[in-house]
Design a protein around this motif. Structure first.
Motif, short mmCIF file in Angstrom:
data_model
loop_
_atom_site.label_atom_id
_atom_site.label_comp_id
_atom_site.label_asym_id
_atom_site.label_seq_id
_atom_site.Cartn_x
_atom_site.Cartn_y
_atom_site.Cartn_z
N VAL A 198 36.06 -32.26 19.48
CA VAL A 198 34.65 -31.91 19.26
C VAL A 198 34.21 -30.89 20.30
O VAL A 198 33.54 -29.90 19.98
CB VAL A 198 33.75 -33.16 19.32
CG1 VAL A 198 32.27 -32.75 19.33
CG2 VAL A 198 34.03 -34.09 18.14
N ALA A 199 34.57 -31.12 21.55
CA ALA A 199 34.14 -30.24 22.63
C ALA A 199 34.57 -28.79 22.41
O ALA A 199 33.90 -27.86 22.86
CB ALA A 199 34.68 -30.75 23.97
N ALA A 200 35.71 -28.61 21.71
CA ALA A 200 36.24 -27.27 21.49
C ALA A 200 35.96 -26.75 20.08
O ALA A 200 36.50 -25.71 19.69
CB ALA A 200 37.76 -27.28 21.74
N ASP A 201 35.11 -27.43 19.35
CA ASP A 201 34.86 -27.10 17.94
C ASP A 201 33.37 -26.83 17.71
O ASP A 201 32.59 -27.75 17.47
CB ASP A 201 35.34 -28.27 17.07
CG ASP A 201 35.19 -27.99 15.58
OD1 ASP A 201 34.63 -26.95 15.21
OD2 ASP A 201 35.64 -28.85 14.79
N PRO A 202 32.95 -25.57 17.78
CA PRO A 202 31.51 -25.25 17.63
C PRO A 202 30.92 -25.73 16.31
O PRO A 202 29.74 -26.09 16.27
CB PRO A 202 31.49 -23.72 17.73
CG PRO A 202 32.71 -23.36 18.51
CD PRO A 202 33.74 -24.37 18.10
N ALA A 203 31.72 -25.76 15.24
CA ALA A 203 31.18 -26.19 13.95
C ALA A 203 30.79 -27.67 13.99
O ALA A 203 29.73 -28.06 13.48
CB ALA A 203 32.21 -25.94 12.84
N THR A 204 31.63 -28.50 14.58
CA THR A 204 31.31 -29.92 14.66
C THR A 204 30.18 -30.17 15.67
O THR A 204 29.32 -31.02 15.45
CB THR A 204 32.55 -30.74 15.05
OG1 THR A 204 33.58 -30.51 14.08
CG2 THR A 204 32.24 -32.23 15.10
N VAL A 205 30.16 -29.41 16.75
CA VAL A 205 29.06 -29.52 17.70
C VAL A 205 27.74 -29.20 17.01
O VAL A 205 26.73 -29.90 17.19
CB VAL A 205 29.28 -28.59 18.91
CG1 VAL A 205 28.00 -28.48 19.75
CG2 VAL A 205 30.43 -29.10 19.77
N ALA A 206 27.73 -28.17 16.17
CA ALA A 206 26.51 -27.80 15.45
C ALA A 206 26.07 -28.91 14.51
O ALA A 206 24.87 -29.18 14.34
CB ALA A 206 26.74 -26.51 14.66
N LEU A 207 27.05 -29.60 13.91
CA LEU A 207 26.73 -30.73 13.03
C LEU A 207 26.07 -31.85 13.84
O LEU A 207 25.00 -32.36 13.46
CB LEU A 207 28.03 -31.23 12.38
CG LEU A 207 27.92 -32.10 11.13
CD1 LEU A 207 27.35 -31.30 9.97
CD2 LEU A 207 29.31 -32.63 10.77
N ILE A 208 26.67 -32.21 14.95
CA ILE A 208 26.14 -33.29 15.78
C ILE A 208 24.79 -32.92 16.37
O ILE A 208 23.91 -33.78 16.54
CB ILE A 208 27.16 -33.65 16.88
CG1 ILE A 208 28.43 -34.25 16.24
CG2 ILE A 208 26.57 -34.63 17.89
CD1 ILE A 208 29.59 -34.42 17.21
N ASP A 209 24.60 -31.64 16.64
CA ASP A 209 23.33 -31.19 17.21
C ASP A 209 22.16 -31.31 16.23
O ASP A 209 21.00 -31.10 16.62
CB ASP A 209 23.44 -29.74 17.70
CG ASP A 209 24.07 -29.66 19.08
OD1 ASP A 209 24.13 -30.70 19.77
OD2 ASP A 209 24.48 -28.56 19.48
N GLN A 210 22.43 -31.67 15.00
CA GLN A 210 21.34 -31.96 14.06
C GLN A 210 20.66 -33.28 14.42
O GLN A 210 19.51 -33.52 14.00
CB GLN A 210 21.89 -32.03 12.63
CG GLN A 210 22.44 -30.72 12.10
CD GLN A 210 23.07 -30.87 10.73
OE1 GLN A 210 22.82 -31.86 10.02
NE2 GLN A 210 23.89 -29.90 10.34
N LEU A 211 21.34 -34.12 15.17
CA LEU A 211 20.77 -35.39 15.61
C LEU A 211 19.86 -35.17 16.82
O LEU A 211 20.04 -34.21 17.58
CB LEU A 211 21.88 -36.36 16.01
CG LEU A 211 22.82 -36.85 14.91
CD1 LEU A 211 24.01 -37.57 15.54
CD2 LEU A 211 22.08 -37.77 13.96
N PRO A 212 18.90 -36.07 17.05
CA PRO A 212 18.15 -36.02 18.31
C PRO A 212 19.12 -36.15 19.48
O PRO A 212 20.17 -36.79 19.37
CB PRO A 212 17.23 -37.24 18.21
CG PRO A 212 17.15 -37.55 16.76
CD PRO A 212 18.46 -37.17 16.17
N ALA A 213 18.79 -35.56 20.60
CA ALA A 213 19.71 -35.52 21.74
C ALA A 213 20.19 -36.91 22.16
O ALA A 213 21.35 -37.09 22.53
CB ALA A 213 19.05 -34.81 22.92
N VAL A 214 19.31 -37.91 22.12
CA VAL A 214 19.70 -39.26 22.56
C VAL A 214 20.69 -39.91 21.59
O VAL A 214 21.28 -40.93 21.92
CB VAL A 214 18.47 -40.17 22.73
CG1 VAL A 214 17.58 -39.66 23.83
CG2 VAL A 214 17.70 -40.31 21.43
N LYS A 215 20.85 -39.33 20.40
CA LYS A 215 21.74 -39.90 19.40
C LYS A 215 23.07 -39.15 19.28
O LYS A 215 23.86 -39.42 18.38
CB LYS A 215 21.05 -39.92 18.03
CG LYS A 215 19.82 -40.82 17.97
CD LYS A 215 20.19 -42.28 18.09
CE LYS A 215 19.00 -43.19 17.88
NZ LYS A 215 19.39 -44.62 17.91
#
Length: 352
Positions: free
Chosen positions: A37-54
């Motif tokens: 995940v740390a090296a995958d901007p596409a998955t990071v962008a997906l996770i970033d749809q969540l509130p930061a605490v989630k």
């Protein structure tokens, strides 16, 4: 606060820290997923749809496994996550990381048994309350010389047997502490009688930890026989009222493990101040930089810090470090004889 749980840290950094510090040596699957995940901007962008605490790795990965994500390599997981993101995100939004590992009782028990009883236990961040029953489990302590010490409940061996490797001058008890009252606090208590809640507890267990999964089922069965009451609410707001409900004549012990990392710095400081003000003994088992002042006090012994695993927790009594522990309770390294640990709230000299 650990970087992986800090909502102010960018998502990629949170997952990289989780891979390198928390998952390494604990879960090859989660280490690979988090590094991926740390090296995958596409998955990071997906996770970033969540509130930061989630966005924390443990929550996202547990939600994915609840919905059927298979243990495997990162590319397959990333593809699965994209396909099932709607379900995973919904679970992240409605759930929290509430790991309820009864194995942690093995590192708490020596300190509990050495305190003057009878005891009234209050666990903050109690989840389903499985750690509120330390006197109802059996323990197998493995000593450095290869010998073992067994300890059982007053009414005989328990179906839950907790193994723990111990080093240092651990005050291993000869008998269980007398616990006359127990209660907990959690923002969203889980119910041991609910199969849905138990399924979430199971999903929170890391993939390779089959022993923990089996232990969870046995501990749930124990807790279902006499569930401990758990108050719903914020730990800082509820603790004083719950302390006041404890029976007179009992030593009130407020304890927690892997909980304060989810609080911001101001709330952690506020809770620590409450613990110094209330008529309680305070037993914390947290990551190294989580409890205010604990790591600084341990730093008085630089040689110890040089050899302390990055993943190790610090067990502290009344804010003073007394032991190093493995996060799930598998090992315990005691720092000083009990008399020194017990009196350190009055004398902060750390002798090793």
């Amino acid at each position: 606060m650990r970087a992986s749980t800090d909502p102010l840290v960018p998502t990629a950094e949170r997952y990289r820290a989780f891979a390198e510090v928390e998952a390494r040596g604990m879960s090859a699957c989660y280490e690979a997923w988090a590094a991926g995940v740390a090296a995958d901007p596409a998955t990071v962008a997906l996770i970033d749809q969540l509130p930061a605490v989630k966005r924390q790795p443990n929550l996202v990965f547990s939600a994915a496994r609840l919905h059927g994500a298979s243990v495997g390599e990162y590319p397959e997981f990333a593809a699965w996550l994209r396909e099932h993101w709607t379900d995973v995100a919904a679970t992240c939004l409605t759930h929290a990381t509430q790991t309820n590992e009864p194995g942690r009782c093995a590192v708490l028990l020596p300190a509990l048994a050495a305190l003057a009883g009878p005891l009234a236990l209050i666990e903050v961040g109690a989840s389903a309350g499985l750690c509120l029953h330390p006197d109802r489990y059996s323990y197998r302590y493995r000593l450095a010389d290869g010998s073992e010490r067994m300890l059982h409940p007053f009414d005989g061996p328990s179906p839950v047997v907790l193994d723990c490797d111990v080093t240092g001058p651990v005050p291993l008890p000869e008998r269980m502490p007398e616990i006359v009252w127990r209660a907990g606090i959690d923002l969203h208590p889980l119910d041991v009688s609910s199969e849905t809640d138990v399924a979430w507890l199971d999903a929170l267990i890391w993939p390779e930890h089959d022993d923990r999964r089996a232990r969870l089922g046995a501990a749930v069965a124990v807790a279902r026989r006499e569930p401990a009451p758990i108050v719903s609410g914020d730990l800082g707001e509820q603790i004083e009222a719950l302390v006041a409900r404890a029976p007179a004549g009992a030593t009130v012990v407020v304890f927690h493990t892997a909980v304060l990392a989810y609080l911001n710095e101001a709330d952690r400081n506020r809770f620590a101040e409450q613990m110094t003000r209330l008529p309680v003994r305070w037993l914390s088992n947290e990551g190294q930089s989580v409890v205010p002042g604990v790591l600084e006090r341990l730093a008085e012994v630089p040689a110890l810090l040089d050899h302390m695993p990055a993943s190790a927790f610090i067990l502290a009594l009344d804010g003073e470090p007394i032991a190093l522990t493995q996060p799930h309770g598998r090992s315990l390294h005691w720092l000083a004889p009990w008399d020194e640990c017990h009196n350190r709230r009055f004398n902060r000299t750390l002798l090793l």
